[in-house]
Design a protein around this motif. Structure first.
Motif, PDB file in Angstrom:
ATOM      1  N   TRP B  61       1.356  -1.148   0.230  1.00  0.00           N
ATOM      2  CA  TRP B  61      -0.199   0.295  -0.516  1.00  0.00           C
ATOM      3  C   TRP B  61       1.214   1.340   0.505  1.00  0.00           C
ATOM      4  N   TYR B  62       0.557   2.024  -0.864  1.00  0.00           N
ATOM      5  CA  TYR B  62       1.134   3.411  -1.164  1.00  0.00           C
ATOM      6  C   TYR B  62       0.430   4.639  -0.749  1.00  0.00           C
ATOM      7  N   ASP B  63       0.890   5.568   0.294  1.00  0.00           N
ATOM      8  CA  ASP B  63       0.240   6.768  -0.054  1.00  0.00           C
ATOM      9  C   ASP B  63       0.367   7.124  -0.728  1.00  0.00           C
ATOM     10  N   ASP B  64       1.259   7.579  -1.463  1.00  0.00           N
ATOM     11  CA  ASP B  64       1.852   8.451  -2.460  1.00  0.00           C
ATOM     12  C   ASP B  64       1.689   7.305  -4.215  1.00  0.00           C
ATOM     13  N   PRO B  65       0.914   7.533  -4.978  1.00  0.00           N
ATOM     14  CA  PRO B  65       0.889   7.424  -6.137  1.00  0.00           C
ATOM     15  C   PRO B  65       2.252   7.691  -6.711  1.00  0.00           C
ATOM     16  N   PHE B  77       2.204  -0.350 -13.983  1.00  0.00           N
ATOM     17  CA  PHE B  77       1.676   1.220 -13.902  1.00  0.00           C
ATOM     18  C   PHE B  77       0.516   1.339 -14.489  1.00  0.00           C
ATOM     19  N   VAL B  78      -0.138   1.070 -13.807  1.00  0.00           N
ATOM     20  CA  VAL B  78      -1.635   1.799 -14.147  1.00  0.00           C
ATOM     21  C   VAL B  78      -2.142   3.330 -13.009  1.00  0.00           C
ATOM     22  N   GLU B  79      -2.141   4.086 -13.852  1.00  0.00           N
ATOM     23  CA  GLU B  79      -3.083   5.618 -13.322  1.00  0.00           C
ATOM     24  C   GLU B  79      -4.060   5.715 -13.929  1.00  0.00           C
ATOM     25  N   LEU B  80      -4.670   5.621 -12.835  1.00  0.00           N
ATOM     26  CA  LEU B  80      -6.675   5.939 -12.499  1.00  0.00           C
ATOM     27  C   LEU B  80      -7.232   6.798 -11.279  1.00  0.00           C
ATOM     28  N   ILE B  81      -6.187   7.809 -11.839  1.00  0.00           N
ATOM     29  CA  ILE B  81      -6.650   9.314 -10.569  1.00  0.00           C
ATOM     30  C   ILE B  81      -7.754  10.080 -10.946  1.00  0.00           C
ATOM     31  N   GLY B  82      -6.942  10.399 -12.475  1.00  0.00           N
ATOM     32  CA  GLY B  82      -7.464  11.590 -13.324  1.00  0.00           C
ATOM     33  C   GLY B  82      -6.899  12.674 -13.051  1.00  0.00           C
ATOM     34  N   GLY B  83      -7.420  13.974 -13.412  1.00  0.00           N
ATOM     35  CA  GLY B  83      -6.716  14.954 -13.676  1.00  0.00           C
ATOM     36  C   GLY B  83      -5.547  15.373 -15.137  1.00  0.00           C
ATOM     37  N   SER B  84      -5.611  16.365 -15.149  1.00  0.00           N
ATOM     38  CA  SER B  84      -4.658  16.883 -16.427  1.00  0.00           C
ATOM     39  C   SER B  84      -3.137  17.131 -15.669  1.00  0.00           C
ATOM     40  N   GLU B  85      -3.113  17.970 -14.468  1.00  0.00           N
ATOM     41  CA  GLU B  85      -2.252  18.057 -13.908  1.00  0.00           C
ATOM     42  C   GLU B  85      -1.809  17.214 -12.570  1.00  0.00           C
ATOM     43  N   GLY B  86      -1.585  17.772 -11.435  1.00  0.00           N
ATOM     44  CA  GLY B  86      -1.171  17.695 -10.048  1.00  0.00           C
ATOM     45  C   GLY B  86      -0.949  15.842 -10.415  1.00  0.00           C
ATOM     46  N   ALA B  87      -0.926  15.376  -8.662  1.00  0.00           N
ATOM     47  CA  ALA B  87      -0.733  13.618  -8.693  1.00  0.00           C
ATOM     48  C   ALA B  87      -0.527  12.816  -9.487  1.00  0.00           C
ATOM     49  N   THR B 104      -3.027   4.137 -18.585  1.00  0.00           N
ATOM     50  CA  THR B 104      -3.995   5.056 -18.553  1.00  0.00           C
ATOM     51  C   THR B 104      -5.285   5.552 -18.481  1.00  0.00           C
ATOM     52  N   ALA B 105      -6.055   5.879 -18.036  1.00  0.00           N
ATOM     53  CA  ALA B 105      -7.364   6.219 -18.634  1.00  0.00           C
ATOM     54  C   ALA B 105      -7.581   7.440 -18.699  1.00  0.00           C
ATOM     55  N   ASN B 106      -6.595   8.874 -18.624  1.00  0.00           N
ATOM     56  CA  ASN B 106      -7.038   9.757 -17.979  1.00  0.00           C
ATOM     57  C   ASN B 106      -6.318  10.294 -19.674  1.00  0.00           C
ATOM     58  N   LYS B 107      -8.107  10.978 -20.285  1.00  0.00           N
ATOM     59  CA  LYS B 107      -8.094  11.632 -21.663  1.00  0.00           C
ATOM     60  C   LYS B 107      -7.651  12.871 -21.318  1.00  0.00           C
ATOM     61  N   ALA B 108      -7.969  13.578 -20.296  1.00  0.00           N
ATOM     62  CA  ALA B 108      -6.888  14.941 -19.743  1.00  0.00           C
ATOM     63  C   ALA B 108      -6.274  15.079 -19.505  1.00  0.00           C
ATOM     64  N   LEU B 109      -5.206  14.403 -19.180  1.00  0.00           N
ATOM     65  CA  LEU B 109      -3.722  13.486 -19.229  1.00  0.00           C
ATOM     66  C   LEU B 109      -3.388  14.107 -20.675  1.00  0.00           C
ATOM     67  N   LEU B 110      -3.729  13.337 -21.289  1.00  0.00           N
ATOM     68  CA  LEU B 110      -3.377  12.574 -23.189  1.00  0.00           C
ATOM     69  C   LEU B 110      -3.061  14.399 -23.502  1.00  0.00           C
ATOM     70  N   ALA B 111      -4.195  14.439 -23.265  1.00  0.00           N
ATOM     71  CA  ALA B 111      -5.097  16.087 -24.906  1.00  0.00           C
ATOM     72  C   ALA B 111      -3.859  16.728 -24.084  1.00  0.00           C
ATOM     73  N   HIS B 112      -3.078  17.533 -22.207  1.00  0.00           N
ATOM     74  CA  HIS B 112      -2.757  18.500 -22.045  1.00  0.00           C
ATOM     75  C   HIS B 112      -1.528  18.020 -22.293  1.00  0.00           C
ATOM     76  N   HIS B 113      -1.293  16.683 -21.897  1.00  0.00           N
ATOM     77  CA  HIS B 113       0.650  16.198 -21.901  1.00  0.00           C
ATOM     78  C   HIS B 113       0.811  14.720 -22.239  1.00  0.00           C
ATOM     79  N   GLY B 114      -0.043  14.879 -23.787  1.00  0.00           N
ATOM     80  CA  GLY B 114       0.602  13.596 -24.762  1.00  0.00           C
ATOM     81  C   GLY B 114       1.915  13.425 -24.712  1.00  0.00           C
TER      82      GLY B 114
END
Lengths: 434, 434
Positions: B61-65, B77-87, B104-114
Motif C-alpha cells: 500500500w502506498y499513500d503517495d502514487p 503502472f496503471v494511473e486511474l487518478i484523473g486530472g491533467s496535472e498534479g498527482a 492510463t484512462a486519463n484523457k485530460a492528461l493525454l490531451a495536455h501532456h500527451g
C-alpha cells in the motif's frame, strides 16, 4: 530496428497486386508506422508477363508458391492464392514449418485447417495472421484477439457477406425482386456467375467458424454450422417485416447456450432502429456481446482489393514489431473441442408467413396448433390477397414471442397437415439485439 | 513466459476497483490470453480502509502514487487518478522515467501532456497505453495505432460524449426539453452537478485531440479545437431536423483541409438513415475515413467501470506480450506540429432556424442576403407560429447547399441587420457522412 522486413507474396490477383503496389509506393508512411522498412522481395503467380501495376523487375520470381515459401530469403510470407486445399495449403504449411510468419486472407483455408495451422505455427515458434479473412477491412480479428482480452463473450454476430447485404438492401429500399437484385449484383461484380457460395450462406459460415473459435476458445468447426441462405426471402417478406418494424439481414451468429455453442447463418429479422439494420450495401458489420464491455459493433467494407490489402498490410506491420501471438487468441494446445448446440433447441421469436386457402378454418387451425405447442403470438396480420375474393391467396403473417425452433416446426407441420396451406410456410428467425 | 507481470494501480475509484477485482478473479482466462499470469501487487488510494470489493490484504500500500511509481517492484503502472496535472501527471512521469510501462484512462492528461509523455516513454525505452481514454470500451486506439497502418486518414469523427448523446436521444425520441433531459441525466449519474464539461463539448474535445494526433501524425493540440456544446439545441430543432431526414448529434470531427487540420466539436445534423444516427443513449461511436479502407465505424459503451476497466486490462495484456509501440502511432520525434485550419473556412451545408417578425419582408431579406453571399438553398420551411396570426413568432427553417461558414455568418448578420429577426438565429452544421 532499421533492418528491412522482407516479404514474399504468393498470388497476384486483385488483392496481391494491390498489396504489392502499396508496399512499393507507401514506403515512407509504412516505415514510419512499422518502425522499419518493409520490402517486397519475392512473388509467385501463374502469369509472369502480365502488367499488374507494380514494378516486378527487381523481385525474385517463383512459379511454385511452395518453392517461394521454402527457399526465398523472406521474413514474412503472404498467401493470396485462395482455396482451402492444394497450393494455398501447401505453401502456408511450408512457410510455417520453416518458422516464417504467414499472413493470409484465405477464410476457407482457416475454416478448414485453422487449428492444424495454429499448431504448426506454435510448434515452429512463428505465427499466422489473417485479419483480411473475416469482414475484409474491419479490424475484427485484432479486436477479438487483443482488444477484448479479459472479456467473456456470450455472442458474436454480424453481416459477413456483402453480396447478400447488397441484395437485401436493394430489395428493401426499392421493393425489387430477389432475381433482379441478383442479376444486378452479378452485373456489378458483387456476385459470381454461380452465386451459391455467397447467397447460400457458405461464405459467411466460413468467416463465422473463425470468429466462433476466437470468441469461445474452441477449435474451428465450420462444418457444424447451421446454414440457410437468402434464396427463400421474398420482397413480400421484406415489406411485411418493414411494416412490423424489422429489417431482414443475412446474419451469422455464434452464441453460448446451455447445451453448447450455437453456430448459425440464416436470414433474420432485426429491429429496424438498430444500428446494424442501417448497415447497407456491401458493407459488413460484426457485433460482440461480452460480460465487461457490453456490446460493441464494428462496421466497414467487407471486400475490395485495397481494403483487403490494407488488412493484410496491418498484419505485415504486426510482424514487423516482432510480437508473436497465438493464432486463435489462446495457445493452440489450450483450444477446447467445439460442442455443438442443437439447432432445434434454438430459442427466439419467429416471423412466419403462410399462404392459406380458407381463412376461417386456417385461423382456427393456426391458433390451435400454436397453442398446442405452447407458442404465444405477438401479432397476426393478414396482409393481402393477390386478387379480391381469391381466398386461396390470403397471406397470414405471424410474429411469435420467444419460443423454441422445435415448437415452431411442430406447429407448422400440424397446420400444414390440417390442409389449409397453399404453399410452403416461410419461417424466419428474429434476432434479439439487446 | 510464465513470469508473472506485476501491476501497480494508483487510484481506486470505480474503474480502479473494478480492475483490481478483474485481476483477482479472472486469473485463468487472463493468463491463457496473456500467455503469463498478471498479478496485482501494489495499490495507492486516499482511503486505505474502504472496502472496494477486492482483497487488498497481500498488496503493498502506498499513500503517495508517485512513491508507488518510483519504488514498487512492478512491471506495469496503471494511473486511474484523473486530472491533467498534479498527482496523476507526477506519478505517470515517475513511472516512465524509471522505464516502467504505463496504462492510463486519463484523457485530460493525454490531451495536455500527451506529446511530452510520449517523448518521455521513448527516451526511457518504455510505453504509454491509453485505450480507455477515448470512447471507453471501444478499441479505437488499438485500431488507429495498429489496425489502420498504411492508410492515410482524411477524417475521423464520432460521438464521444455519452451524456450529450443520452440527452439528445431522449429529446429526439420523446420530444422532451433540454432541461428535463439534463435533470434526468443528472439523476441517473450520467451528468455531473456542474455539467459544463460534458454538455459544453470539452470532454469530447479532449478525446478528439488524441484521435487527431493518431489520425494525422501531428502533435496533440486540444486547445486549438473549436468547441460548441449542445446547450443551444432545442426540441424544436430536433423535430425540424427529423422532418428533414436528419438526426442531431454532438459530433467531434478532425478533418484534413487545404489550409490545415480542422478540429471541431459541435452539434451537427447527420442523415437519419446513417448507422451513426442510430447510436443511441450513452453509447459512443467513432468513424474513420481512409484512402484504402474507405470508412469504418466502431460503436460501443463510452463509459462505465467494467467497460473502462476492460480497456485498461487489454492494454495491460499488451504489455505482457512485450511489444513496445510508439505512444502516438509514430515515433514521438516524427510527430508534425499541428497546423490549424481556420474554422471560418469550414465548408459544408447548414441548418438555420430564424424567428421572424414580418414574413414577407423577412423572406425577401433572407433570399437577398443568401444570394449576396453566394449561398444556395436546398429547402425553406416555415414551421409554425406560436399563436395563429402572431407574425412575430413565425419560424423559418433553411437548409443550405454546400457553402462556407464565413458566408453563412455574413448572411445571418445582414439578415439580422435588416431588422426582421425576433431572436438570435440558430445555426447548425450538417455533416456529410459519405
Amino acid at each position: 530496428m532499421t533492418t528491412p522486413l522482407r516479404i514474399g507474396i504468393a498470388g497476384l490477383g486483385t488483392v496481391g497486386a494491390s498489396l504489392a503496389r502499396l508496399l512499393q509506393t507507401k514506403t515512407d508512411s509504412i516505415t514510419r508506422r512499422a518502425g522499419r522498412p518493409i520490402e517486397l522481395v519475392a512473388v509467385s503467380a501463374r502469369a509472369k508477363t502480365k502488367n499488374r501495376g507494380f514494378d516486378a523487375s527487381g523481385l525474385a520470381w517463383y512459379d511454385d508458391p511452395s518453392a517461394l515459401a521454402r527457399e526465398a530469403e523472406i521474413d514474412g510470407f503472404v498467401e493470396l492464392i485462395g482455396g482451402s486445399e492444394g497450393a494455398a495449403l501447401e505453401c502456408v504449411r511450408a512457410a510455417l514449418e520453416r518458422g516464417v510468419p504467414v499472413v493470409t486472407a484465405n477464410k476457407a483455408l482457416l475454416a478448414h485447417h485453422g487449428v492444424e495451422l495454429a499448431r504448426l505455427a506454435a510448434e515452429n515458434g512463428t505465427e499466422l495472421l489473417y485479419e483480411a479473412a473475416v469482414a475484409g477491412g474491419i479490424p475484427i480479428i485484432k479486436t477479438m484477439r487483443e482488444g477484448l482480452s479479459g472479456n467473456e463473450v456470450s455472442r458474436v454476430y454480424g453481416i459477413l457477406n456483402g453480396t447478400c447485404n447488397y441484395m437485401l438492401t436493394r430489395m428493401e429500399r426499392e421493393g425489387l425482386s430477389f432475381d433482379l437484385c441478383l442479376k444486378d449484383a452479378q452485373d456489378l461484380g458483387y456476385a459470381e456467375a454461380d452465386p451459391t457460395f455467397d447467397i447460400g450462406g457458405f461464405d459467411a459460415a466460413h468467416k463465422l467458424g473463425i470468429l466462433t473459435s476466437l470468441a469461445f476458445g474452441t477449435e474451428i468447426d465450420a462444418d457444424s454450422i447451421y446454414v440457410e441462405g437468402i434464396e427463400a426471402v421474398t420482397a413480400e417478406d421484406i415489406a411485411a417485416a418493414g411494416e412490423l418494424g424489422y429489417s431482414i439481414k443475412l446474419l451469422a451468429v455464434a452464441q453460448r447456450t446451455d447445451t453448447g455453442i450455437e453456430q448459425r447463418v440464416h436470414p433474420a429479422l432485426i429491429p429496424a432502429a438498430a444500428a446494424m439494420a442501417q448497415v447497407s450495401g456491401v458493407t459488413n458489420a460484426v457485433a460482440v456481446d461480452t460480460d465487461l464491455l457490453g456490446s460493441i459493433m464494428l462496421a466497414g467494407p467487407g471486400a475490395g482489393g485495397d481494403a483487403t490489402a490494407s488488412a493484410v498490410l496491418s498484419d505485415i506491420m504486426d510482424i514487423a514489431t516482432g510480437v508473436v501471438l497465438p493464432t486463435l487468441g489462446i495457445p493452440a494446445d489450450k483450444l477446447q473441442p467445439y460442442v455443438r448446440a442443437r439447432m432445434r433447441a434454438h430459442e427466439g421469436g419467429y416471423y412466419i408467413r403462410l399462404s392459406v386457402h380458407d381463412q376461417v378454418g386456417a385461423f382456427a387451425s393456426i391458433a390451435t396448433r400454436m397453442a398446442e405447442n405452447g407458442i404465444s403470438l405477438e401479432s397476426i396480420v393478414q396482409r393481402r390477397r393477390a386478387r379480391a375474393g381469391d381466398k386461396a391467396n390470403a397471406q397470414v403473417i405471424l410474429v411469435t414471442h420467444e419460443t423454441t425452433e422445435n415448437a415452431v416446426r411442430e406447429a407448422l407441420r400440424a397446420i400444414s397437415d390440417d390442409g389449409h396451406l397453399g404453399g410452403q410456410p416461410q419461417m424466419l428467425r428474429i434476432e434479439r439485439l439487446d
